[in-house]
Scaffold this motif. Sequence first.
Motif, PDB file in Angstrom:
ATOM      1  N   GLU A 163      10.945 133.672  68.962  1.00 22.63           N
ATOM      2  CA  GLU A 163      10.375 133.037  67.770  1.00 22.63           C
ATOM      3  C   GLU A 163       9.571 131.831  68.180  1.00 22.63           C
ATOM      4  OE1 GLU A 163      14.356 132.207  66.604  1.00 22.63           O
ATOM      5  OE2 GLU A 163      14.450 130.313  67.885  1.00 22.63           O
ATOM      6  N   THR A 164       9.054 131.305  66.960  1.00 21.36           N
ATOM      7  CA  THR A 164       8.199 129.920  67.015  1.00 21.36           C
ATOM      8  C   THR A 164       9.192 128.937  66.195  1.00 21.36           C
ATOM      9  OG1 THR A 164       6.420 131.078  67.133  1.00 21.36           O
ATOM     10  CG2 THR A 164       6.136 128.769  66.684  1.00 21.36           C
ATOM     11  N   ARG A 165       9.500 127.708  66.712  1.00 21.95           N
ATOM     12  CA  ARG A 165      10.180 126.839  66.041  1.00 21.95           C
ATOM     13  C   ARG A 165       9.407 125.558  66.091  1.00 21.95           C
ATOM     14  NH1 ARG A 165      15.586 128.000  66.991  1.00 21.95           N
ATOM     15  NH2 ARG A 165      16.642 126.190  66.671  1.00 21.95           N
ATOM     16  N   CYS A 166       9.180 124.966  64.880  1.00 24.99           N
ATOM     17  CA  CYS A 166       8.711 123.884  64.555  1.00 24.99           C
ATOM     18  C   CYS A 166       9.477 122.659  64.112  1.00 24.99           C
ATOM     19  CB  CYS A 166       7.183 123.735  63.446  1.00 24.99           C
ATOM     20  SG  CYS A 166       6.242 122.454  63.397  1.00 24.99           S
ATOM     21  N   TYR A 167       9.487 121.570  64.813  1.00 24.65           N
ATOM     22  CA  TYR A 167      10.363 120.585  64.555  1.00 24.65           C
ATOM     23  C   TYR A 167       9.924 119.542  63.850  1.00 24.65           C
ATOM     24  CZ  TYR A 167      13.122 122.591  68.313  1.00 24.65           C
ATOM     25  OH  TYR A 167      14.135 123.734  69.209  1.00 24.65           O
ATOM     26  N   TYR A 168      10.509 119.032  62.621  1.00 26.85           N
ATOM     27  CA  TYR A 168      10.027 118.046  61.879  1.00 26.85           C
ATOM     28  C   TYR A 168      10.871 117.040  62.034  1.00 26.85           C
ATOM     29  CZ  TYR A 168       6.852 121.509  60.110  1.00 26.85           C
ATOM     30  OH  TYR A 168       6.119 122.544  59.990  1.00 26.85           O
TER      31      TYR A 168
ATOM     32  N   ILE B 238      13.809 122.323  60.762  1.00 27.92           N
ATOM     33  CA  ILE B 238      13.365 122.912  61.877  1.00 27.92           C
ATOM     34  C   ILE B 238      12.674 124.159  61.037  1.00 27.92           C
ATOM     35  CG2 ILE B 238      13.524 124.262  64.093  1.00 27.92           C
ATOM     36  CD1 ILE B 238      15.920 122.750  64.556  1.00 27.92           C
ATOM     37  N   ARG B 239      11.484 124.540  61.077  1.00 31.75           N
ATOM     38  CA  ARG B 239      10.942 125.934  60.438  1.00 31.75           C
ATOM     39  C   ARG B 239      10.805 126.672  61.769  1.00 31.75           C
ATOM     40  NH1 ARG B 239       6.821 127.078  56.479  1.00 31.75           N
ATOM     41  NH2 ARG B 239       5.578 128.708  57.192  1.00 31.75           N
ATOM     42  N   ILE B 240      11.580 128.008  61.415  1.00 28.16           N
ATOM     43  CA  ILE B 240      11.724 128.921  62.284  1.00 28.16           C
ATOM     44  C   ILE B 240      10.923 130.198  61.913  1.00 28.16           C
ATOM     45  CG2 ILE B 240      13.321 130.533  63.740  1.00 28.16           C
ATOM     46  CD1 ILE B 240      15.348 128.265  63.221  1.00 28.16           C
ATOM     47  N   GLU B 241       9.832 130.588  62.645  1.00 26.46           N
ATOM     48  CA  GLU B 241       9.051 131.940  62.272  1.00 26.46           C
ATOM     49  C   GLU B 241       9.548 132.959  63.335  1.00 26.46           C
ATOM     50  OE1 GLU B 241       5.346 129.559  60.301  1.00 26.46           O
ATOM     51  OE2 GLU B 241       4.978 130.982  61.891  1.00 26.46           O
TER      52      GLU B 241
ATOM     53  N   TRP C 245      19.988 119.918  62.864  1.00 28.77           N
ATOM     54  CA  TRP C 245      19.008 119.835  61.567  1.00 28.77           C
ATOM     55  C   TRP C 245      18.988 120.826  60.667  1.00 28.77           C
ATOM     56  CZ3 TRP C 245      14.047 117.678  64.637  1.00 28.77           C
ATOM     57  CH2 TRP C 245      14.187 116.688  64.944  1.00 28.77           C
ATOM     58  N   LYS C 246      18.596 121.024  59.578  1.00 29.55           N
ATOM     59  CA  LYS C 246      18.515 122.151  58.816  1.00 29.55           C
ATOM     60  C   LYS C 246      17.465 123.028  58.990  1.00 29.55           C
ATOM     61  CE  LYS C 246      21.077 120.386  54.837  1.00 29.55           C
ATOM     62  NZ  LYS C 246      20.789 119.087  54.432  1.00 29.55           N
ATOM     63  N   LYS C 247      17.638 124.408  58.918  1.00 26.37           N
ATOM     64  CA  LYS C 247      16.841 125.292  59.279  1.00 26.37           C
ATOM     65  C   LYS C 247      16.014 126.054  58.100  1.00 26.37           C
ATOM     66  CE  LYS C 247      19.369 126.268  63.773  1.00 26.37           C
ATOM     67  NZ  LYS C 247      20.308 124.963  63.644  1.00 26.37           N
ATOM     68  N   VAL C 248      14.836 126.287  58.129  1.00 29.99           N
ATOM     69  CA  VAL C 248      13.962 126.900  57.175  1.00 29.99           C
ATOM     70  C   VAL C 248      13.388 128.271  57.980  1.00 29.99           C
ATOM     71  CG1 VAL C 248      12.487 126.812  55.402  1.00 29.99           C
ATOM     72  CG2 VAL C 248      13.612 124.775  55.915  1.00 29.99           C
ATOM     73  N   PHE C 249      13.684 129.372  57.514  1.00 28.88           N
ATOM     74  CA  PHE C 249      13.262 130.530  58.062  1.00 28.88           C
ATOM     75  C   PHE C 249      11.999 131.125  57.326  1.00 28.88           C
ATOM     76  CE2 PHE C 249      17.509 130.271  59.394  1.00 28.88           C
ATOM     77  CZ  PHE C 249      17.531 130.643  60.540  1.00 28.88           C
TER      78      PHE C 249
END
Lengths: 172, 329
Positions: free
Chosen positions: B92-97, B103-106, B212-216
């Motif tokens: 996966e790819t995780r982008c941390y804000y 965290i946006r998880i693709e 942190w909250k995760k957004v998929f």
Amino acid sequence: MVMEDMELERLSAAMDGELDDEKLPRLLGGCRHDPVLQESWYLFHLIGETLRDPQLPPARLHGRIAHALKDEPTVLVPGKSSVGSVPLDGATQRRWLAMAAAIAVVVLTTVVLRPGLPTNPVIAQKEPSAPALNENSVSDKDIQTFVALHRQGSPLSEFQTVDYTPQTIAQR
Amino acid sequence: MKAFGKGIVPIIGLLVCGVGQAGSGPVSDPLSLLGQLSHAAHDRSYSGTYVVQRGSEMESSRIVHTHIHGEELTRIEVLDGRPREIIRDSKETRCYYPVQHKIRIEKGYTRRLFPALIEVPYEQYLRFYDVSRVGMNRVAGHECQRILLRARDRQRFDHEFCADANTDLILKAVTYDRHHDPLETLLFTEISEGDSTSPELLKSTYPDSNQWKKVFFPPPVADHLSYQWSIPALPSGFSQVLQMSILSSAVPGAPFEHLVFSDGLSSFSIFIKPLQGEGFRPVQARLQSSALSYYSGTVGQHRIVVVGEIPQEVVTAIGQSMTITEETH
């Protein structure tokens, strides 16, 4: 009425990324046909963004609104377990929505009057080429919004250009 | 003397051209070349700083990439503006804000990360771009081969890559408009290659991010289809890679559709939004600080927005050609 309250709570939960995936399609389906839900979604975010924006004048009013909302039984950021558990009574909801509407007016006024609010300088040309129904025009902010959504969804957009947008939920 | 002068001029001209265009000419095996560019970005280990430049806007990032024991790991730290950190592994790819504690998880969605800009199938590029070598350059202290992918039609932009002369790693990528003016440039300002990267450099710098909250992304699949549409002016080579329904506070009103199309090097989005009594003046716009073009108009009772890294007239043609044939939901 209880159903409406539950929908509002689900909306609030979705806003915060707390709504279960299986409930999301139903909520979006409801939003598609329910103007009240659509308006609530917009207002919820307007309030949240206002309270989080420390630069919005006037500061005292901003603080008072924040304080007043703090004393309300808010559904702005419910935990996952709160979804569908304790619906607000009708009077509380009406009071809360009235306050939301008041805040929206304050926000819109302050945003309009706020000096130096950045505008998007990226437009090279706009070419109105046909008459409009109601003469609405597309704002620079509108363009920025769709550019941001494009970058979030495009596999060819550099990931570092993808900013987090908490006010968006989606389903395939 | 006159005869000598006549003879020497073409020779000097040839020499000058030869020096200026060293490493120029058609590519005998473009598939292999594209494969080399792709493999170098994925299989080699490197670290460095690169910038993304769009018009007057510039943003720099620090990248560390390794390929050890068959696993590819990448960490990118955005150095300008709001802090962001991207960690990619094979899953996966995780982008941390960190500002928002999100965290946006693709997963299952291959978003390109510079310098990995070329992906399989390589044949897709050869259908719509001519590949040629156009000389040498020097980027971040490294000699590199300039490789031009010239669009065969007027429905997409030209792209140029400068690949390290020794390793084939892309050091610079440029998107050009019709006049060969750069629209968007990504390039390393410093880079070092080798396997000496410490594993610590590939870990997130936010150890508390478990809370942190995760957004998929992509979002969950729904079992409905909102509209039927057709796009007669869909540019050849572009296929749909994603469809979503979106509800956004930035766009008041009902949920709307977001379609994404790509030809492997460029992409555009179409947004279809039900009108609720409002009308819109059609708008076309070239966005100064990027390769993006924009169109907004109406089709029946729907607003259509098209935005993407393709020429303005193509974006406009797409929007104006669309028909919404049926609402099924």
